[in-house]
Design an enzyme around this catalytic site. Structure first.
Site, PDB file in Angstrom:
ATOM      1  N   GLY A 195       0.805  -1.211   0.000  1.00  0.00           N
ATOM      2  CA  GLY A 195       0.000   0.000   0.000  1.00  0.00           C
ATOM      3  C   GLY A 195       0.843   1.268   0.000  1.00  0.00           C
ATOM      4  N   HIS A 196       0.150   2.404  -0.060  1.00  0.00           N
ATOM      5  CA  HIS A 196       0.865   3.682  -0.153  1.00  0.00           C
ATOM      6  C   HIS A 196       1.680   3.977   1.113  1.00  0.00           C
ATOM      7  CE1 HIS A 196      -3.226   5.656   1.166  1.00  0.00           C
ATOM      8  NE2 HIS A 196      -2.734   4.856   2.080  1.00  0.00           N
TER       9      HIS A 196
END
Length: 338
Positions: A238-239
């Site tokens: 994920g980011h």
């Protein structure tokens, strides 16, 4: 290609036992598939079965069992030695270092020396491609991407704008680097408003990312994958995730946003990692572990939520006894009643 057993031993820096000067080696193969002119290897728990193999030569560790019926090459790490021989007997097909007339390369992009760009690849403005890099068919390279030397991008790879890849990076088919992070704000009426993802992804040297794996760009700042880390197929980062050096992330691992992972960690298949936590160095997580909170260094863990591996295994063993215990309790209750 043909090699003598002595030549093979020298190539892998091994110690030769039971030499057969007349034996010519023509290839390498698996323990079951190997024939009398091929080399194979065995590691625990398969060492006790290697005498059943038809391989002409066996690669074994120094402390493994004796094998008297054929040549044996003793090495420090049979897997590493076998990898060396694979490169010798089954080298990867060389890619023609040309730029296809069917590829699109923006005039403002820069290509290094000896670069291959295959048909229908797209390289956008400001992209910089390092020397000896291969861009396979249907690859998309976004604006201002920096790609180092000796990289290999397989078909259908996507590297989005502003991402930075180091040297010797391998992206297997369908990998996506720099897709938008999963950022939304839920409004009072229940609708979801997208949060612009303005950061990028930094992939350091000697990283490999497997087929259809995704590394999301940061909301702000960087999502980072450290030097030497290897990522299997169908993995999601994920980011703003940071992964340290020399980690293994096996198939279907998912790491939620803003988690920081140290060096030399191994995540077995389907491990799930909560967001906004920190994981130290030199840890091992068994398959399907659910990591919900911070983890220190040098741990072996399993289960959901995560717990020390031996404790989890004991817990699972007891769970398997519940049915029998329940039956026993009912029998005792009936006897007491009687």
């Amino acid at each position: 290609m043909q090699k003598t057993v002595q030549e093979i031993a020298k190539l892998v820096n091994g110690s030769l036992e039971n030499d057969n000067p007349e034996l010519i080696i023509t290839g390498v193969n698996g323990l079951v598939e190997a024939g009398p002119t091929e080399v194979s290897f065995a590691v625990p728990p398969y060492v006790d079965e290697c005498h059943k193999s038809k391989a002409g030569v066996m690669l074994l560790a120094f402390d493994d069992r004796k094998l008297e019926d054929r040549p044996v090459i003793r090495v420090q790490n049979p897997r590493v030695a076998f990898a060396v021989l694979l490169e010798l007997f089954r080298p990867q097909a060389d890619v023609e270092r040309t730029v296809s007339k069917y590829a699109f390369i923006h005039p403002a992009a820069q290509l290094g020396k000896n670069v291959a760009v295959q048909a229908f690849a797209y390289i956008d403005a400001g992209a910089e491609i390092g020397d000896n890099t291969v861009i396979s068919a249907n690859v998309f390279i976004g604006k201002n991407v920096t790609l180092g030397c000796d990289c290999f991008l397989y078909p259908n790879v996507v590297v989005r704008e502003n991402c930075v890849l180091g040297n010797k990076v391998i992206l297997q088919a369908g990998a996506v680097v720099g897709g938008d992070g999963f950022g939304f704000v839920t409004q009072p009426d229940g609708s979801h408003t997208k949060v612009l993802q303005t950061g990028n992804v930094i992939i350091e040297d000697d990283v490999e990312i497997g087929c259809n794996s995704t590394v999301d760009r940061a909301t702000v700042g960087h999502t980072i994958v450290g030097k030497g880390t290897k990522i299997d197929n169908l993995v999601h980062l994920g980011h703003n995730v940071v992964v340290g050096k020399n980690c293994f992330l096996c198939a279907q691992v998912g790491v939620a946003g803003s988690t920081v992972i140290g060096d030399n960690n191994t995540f077995a298949g389907q491990v799930a990692v909560n967001g906004h936590i920190k994981i130290g160095n030199n840890n091992l997580f068994a398959g399907r572990t659910g990591i919900t909170k911070n983890v220190g260094d040098n741990m072996q863990m399993g289960g959901f939520p995560e717990r020390p591996l031996k404790e989890w295994m004991r817990h699972e063993a007891w769970l398997n006894k519940i049915e029998a215990l329940s039956k026993r309790v009912k029998e005792l209750e009936q006897r007491i009643k009687e």
